[in-house]
Structure formats: structure tokens, C-alpha cells
Scaffold this motif. Structure first.
Motif, mmCIF file in Angstrom:
data_model
loop_
_atom_site.group_PDB
_atom_site.id
_atom_site.type_symbol
_atom_site.label_atom_id
_atom_site.label_comp_id
_atom_site.label_asym_id
_atom_site.label_seq_id
_atom_site.Cartn_x
_atom_site.Cartn_y
_atom_site.Cartn_z
ATOM 1 N N THR A 46 0.880 -1.191 0.000
ATOM 2 C CA THR A 46 0.000 0.000 0.000
ATOM 3 C C THR A 46 0.914 1.238 0.000
ATOM 4 O O THR A 46 0.875 2.057 0.914
ATOM 5 C CB THR A 46 -0.906 0.032 1.255
ATOM 6 O OG1 THR A 46 -0.092 -0.239 2.415
ATOM 7 C CG2 THR A 46 -2.035 -0.970 1.211
ATOM 8 N N ASP A 76 -3.813 -4.687 -7.235
ATOM 9 C CA ASP A 76 -4.699 -4.920 -6.100
ATOM 10 C C ASP A 76 -4.006 -5.907 -5.157
ATOM 11 O O ASP A 76 -3.665 -7.027 -5.575
ATOM 12 C CB ASP A 76 -6.015 -5.506 -6.643
ATOM 13 C CG ASP A 76 -7.043 -5.736 -5.550
ATOM 14 O OD1 ASP A 76 -6.688 -5.647 -4.356
ATOM 15 O OD2 ASP A 76 -8.198 -6.032 -5.905
ATOM 16 N N ASN A 77 -3.803 -5.504 -3.909
ATOM 17 C CA ASN A 77 -3.066 -6.396 -3.000
ATOM 18 C C ASN A 77 -3.894 -7.602 -2.526
ATOM 19 O O ASN A 77 -3.392 -8.423 -1.761
ATOM 20 C CB ASN A 77 -2.468 -5.610 -1.823
ATOM 21 C CG ASN A 77 -3.518 -4.856 -1.033
ATOM 22 O OD1 ASN A 77 -4.634 -5.317 -0.879
ATOM 23 N ND2 ASN A 77 -3.136 -3.683 -0.511
ATOM 24 N N THR A 78 -5.126 -7.708 -2.994
ATOM 25 C CA THR A 78 -5.892 -8.928 -2.725
ATOM 26 C C THR A 78 -5.803 -9.903 -3.906
ATOM 27 O O THR A 78 -6.373 -10.991 -3.863
ATOM 28 C CB THR A 78 -7.377 -8.616 -2.401
ATOM 29 O OG1 THR A 78 -7.996 -8.065 -3.554
ATOM 30 C CG2 THR A 78 -7.511 -7.649 -1.241
ATOM 31 N N TYR A 92 2.200 -3.454 5.050
ATOM 32 C CA TYR A 92 0.779 -3.167 4.775
ATOM 33 C C TYR A 92 0.319 -2.029 5.670
ATOM 34 O O TYR A 92 0.455 -2.100 6.899
ATOM 35 C CB TYR A 92 -0.008 -4.436 5.087
ATOM 36 C CG TYR A 92 -1.480 -4.432 4.754
ATOM 37 C CD1 TYR A 92 -1.945 -4.152 3.478
ATOM 38 C CD2 TYR A 92 -2.416 -4.759 5.744
ATOM 39 C CE1 TYR A 92 -3.300 -4.209 3.186
ATOM 40 C CE2 TYR A 92 -3.779 -4.815 5.445
ATOM 41 C CZ TYR A 92 -4.211 -4.539 4.164
ATOM 42 O OH TYR A 92 -5.548 -4.591 3.879
ATOM 43 N N PRO A 94 -3.118 -0.273 5.516
ATOM 44 C CA PRO A 94 -4.384 -0.167 4.780
ATOM 45 C C PRO A 94 -5.107 1.138 5.059
ATOM 46 O O PRO A 94 -4.858 1.797 6.078
ATOM 47 C CB PRO A 94 -5.190 -1.347 5.335
ATOM 48 C CG PRO A 94 -4.687 -1.545 6.715
ATOM 49 C CD PRO A 94 -3.220 -1.197 6.665
ATOM 50 N N THR A 129 -11.606 -6.522 3.997
ATOM 51 C CA THR A 129 -10.486 -6.519 3.043
ATOM 52 C C THR A 129 -9.271 -7.246 3.616
ATOM 53 O O THR A 129 -8.338 -7.557 2.884
ATOM 54 C CB THR A 129 -10.072 -5.072 2.655
ATOM 55 O OG1 THR A 129 -9.621 -4.394 3.830
ATOM 56 C CG2 THR A 129 -11.226 -4.311 2.039
ATOM 57 N N TYR A 130 -9.264 -7.525 4.922
ATOM 58 C CA TYR A 130 -8.074 -8.165 5.522
ATOM 59 C C TYR A 130 -7.905 -9.630 5.087
ATOM 60 O O TYR A 130 -6.790 -10.014 4.729
ATOM 61 C CB TYR A 130 -8.102 -8.074 7.055
ATOM 62 C CG TYR A 130 -8.241 -6.680 7.630
ATOM 63 C CD1 TYR A 130 -7.837 -5.558 6.910
ATOM 64 C CD2 TYR A 130 -8.791 -6.477 8.893
ATOM 65 C CE1 TYR A 130 -7.981 -4.277 7.428
ATOM 66 C CE2 TYR A 130 -8.934 -5.197 9.422
ATOM 67 C CZ TYR A 130 -8.537 -4.103 8.697
ATOM 68 O OH TYR A 130 -8.682 -2.847 9.213
ATOM 69 N N PHE A 133 -6.363 -10.039 1.666
ATOM 70 C CA PHE A 133 -4.992 -9.528 1.643
ATOM 71 C C PHE A 133 -4.033 -10.504 2.329
ATOM 72 O O PHE A 133 -2.980 -10.844 1.774
ATOM 73 C CB PHE A 133 -4.874 -8.137 2.300
ATOM 74 C CG PHE A 133 -3.444 -7.812 2.595
ATOM 75 C CD1 PHE A 133 -2.587 -7.465 1.562
ATOM 76 C CD2 PHE A 133 -2.926 -7.941 3.878
ATOM 77 C CE1 PHE A 133 -1.233 -7.236 1.805
ATOM 78 C CE2 PHE A 133 -1.580 -7.714 4.134
ATOM 79 C CZ PHE A 133 -0.736 -7.364 3.089
ATOM 80 N N GLU A 136 -3.051 -13.482 0.318
ATOM 81 C CA GLU A 136 -2.058 -13.174 -0.707
ATOM 82 C C GLU A 136 -0.676 -12.921 -0.097
ATOM 83 O O GLU A 136 0.343 -13.374 -0.633
ATOM 84 C CB GLU A 136 -2.501 -11.937 -1.504
ATOM 85 C CG GLU A 136 -3.494 -12.245 -2.583
ATOM 86 C CD GLU A 136 -2.873 -13.101 -3.671
ATOM 87 O OE1 GLU A 136 -2.804 -14.334 -3.471
ATOM 88 O OE2 GLU A 136 -2.465 -12.563 -4.696
#
Ligand SMILES: C[S@@+](CC[C@H](N)C(=O)[O-])C[C@H]1O[C@@H](n2cnc3c(N)ncnc32)[C@H](O)[C@@H]1O
Length: 218
Positions: A46, A76-78, A92, A94, A129-130, A133, A136
Motif C-alpha cells: 500500500t 490490487d493487493n488482494t 501493509y 491499509p 479486506t483483511y 490480503f 495473498e
């Protein structure tokens, strides 16, 4: 005491659990303290304007979903565009404090990605969103790799939002070992001018959480 243990003691620099300085300075300390070997590949997932890396000579790949920040990788970090078992460290930071409205006096929204919205069915938080993420992050990290997460709890929808607890739970669920927690104190709280009277304490701190892709922390 044997020679290796004596050498380790000579090189040892303790790290305190409370930090009042800049993030970039702390991050440098964390990167010297936790990895078992000097990290060769670091991902800032991020990166935004790259404030964490001011003055740093570390080999960092900066990723952000927002092309306007001109990251090395727009992504996209997901759904990371990297192969598995590639990085030694993932960072990270966020977005936090969702649904800030359109107050033009705050440039936080564009600078820190705080203008993102979270729908009612997600509880107006970013906790959903965690999990994608951390899944990944776990995939792209090497065994013994380190995940460093800066995270802030906040009040939203008249409730205390336990972002750091949500994050520890999400990271543990995919296999990370939660290893440490540093409290970073700000000079003053971030206050939304809309709320003249607050029935919670004003947040004046955040956390730097440390995870390892390992069975053990030490
Ligand atoms: C709080 S800011 C990071 C600030 C940065 N650490 C710094 O000090 O300059 C959060 C950033 O995450 C980015 N972001 C939000 N969702 C993302 C996603 N799914 N993938 C990658 N970046 C994302 C935002 O665009 C924003 O730039």
C-alpha cells in the motif's frame, strides 16, 4: 558463553514497545530487528506516496491500486501479480476511517486513501479486506518471511472498530504467527471537526503488528 552468542550480544540493539518518532525510522528498526537474514525482496503493498521509504536504501517494490500515486506496480493487493514464495518482507498500511464524507478541508482523503467507502453490509468497516490480503501476503512470502502491518482502531457508526483485533484474527486464520506489537503514539489525535463532543477517547495511537510465516516467532 560461546563465540556466536557473544557476537550476537555485541550486535544486539533492543527495541522498545512504544514509539513516538516517524514511521520511516521505526520501519528501518523493524527491518533490522525481525528478519533472520537481511531482506532481499521487500513489498510495500500500500505504498501511496512512499513516505515509509524516505531516506531508505532498501530494495522495495511499491504497489498501490491507485495509479495517481505512481507506484512501481499498479495492482490490487488482494490479487497480487507476483509468484508464490517471492518476498522476504511485506508491508501493509491499509486505508482506515472509511466514509469520511467530502470535507474539503481534509486532504487526508486523497493523501492516504481515506476516501474509500465501505457499504452497510460490510458494517461500514474495512475488516472484510483483511482476509483476501493476508491470504495473498502469505502466498507471496517465503517461509520465515515477515509481515509488518500499521493499523489504527477507530470509532465509526457509533462503535469502537477493533481493526487490529480483526487483522490479527485474519492473519492467524491463514497461518501467520502474530509475534509482536508496537504502539506508535502520535503528537495529537486525528479529530473529525464534525464531532465536537466525543464519547470515546480521542485516538492518539496506532499499532505496528509483526507476523511471521512460521510456526515460531523466535
Ligand atoms: C494509508 S495509505 C498508505 C500510506 C503509505 N504507507 C505512506 O505512508 O505513504 C493506503 C493506500 O492503500 C491503497 N490501497 C487501497 N486498497 C488497495 C488495494 N486493494 N491494493 C493496493 N493498494 C490499495 C490506497 O490507494 C492508499 O494509497
Amino acid at each position: 558463553m560461546g563465540a556466536p552468542a557473544r557476537q550476537q550480544l555485541l550486535e544486539y540493539v533492543p527495541l522498545a514497545s512504544v514509539w513516538t518518532g516517524e514511521d520511516a525510522e521505526l520501519l528501518e528498526k523493524l527491518l533490522s530487528f525481525y528478519p533472520r537474514k537481511r531482506p532481499q525482496r521487500i513489498l510495500d503493498a500500500t505504498v501511496n506516496g512512499g513516505r515509509f521509504w524516505r531516506g531508505s536504501k532498501r530494495p522495495v517494490i511499491g504497489m498501490d491500486i491507485e495509479p495517481a500515486h505512481r507506484p512501481a506496480v499498479v495492482g490490487d493487493n488482494t490479487k497480487m501479480p507476483f509468484r508464490a514464495v517471492f518476498f522476504d518482507v511485506v508491508i501493509y498500511d491499509p486505508p482506515h476511517i472509511p466514509n469520511q464524507g467530502r470535507d474539503k478541508t481534509k486532504d487526508f482523503n486523497t493523501r492516504f486513501g481515506l476516501g474509500l467507502r465501505s457499504p452497510k453490509e460490510k458494517g461500514y468497516t474495512f475488516a472484510h479486506t483483511y482476509p483476501p490480503f493476508v491470504e495473498e501476503a502469505y502466498r507471496v512470502l517465503k517461509p520465515e518471511g515477515i509481515l509488518l502491518c500499521k493499523i489504527t482502531d477507530y470509532i465509526h457508526d457509533h462503535r469502537y472498530q477493533w481493526a487490529h483485533v480483526d487483522f490479527v484474527q485474519a492473519a492467524s486464520a491463514v497461518g501467520f504467527r502474530p509475534c509482536d506489537c508496537i504502539i506508535k503514539i502520535r503528537k495529537g489525535p486525528i479529530i473529525d471537526p464534525k464531532w465536537k463532543v466525543a464519547h470515546h477517547t480521542r485516538r492518539q495511537h496506532c499499532y505496528w503488528l509483526v507476523f511471521r510465516k512460521s510456526e515460531k516467532c523466535e
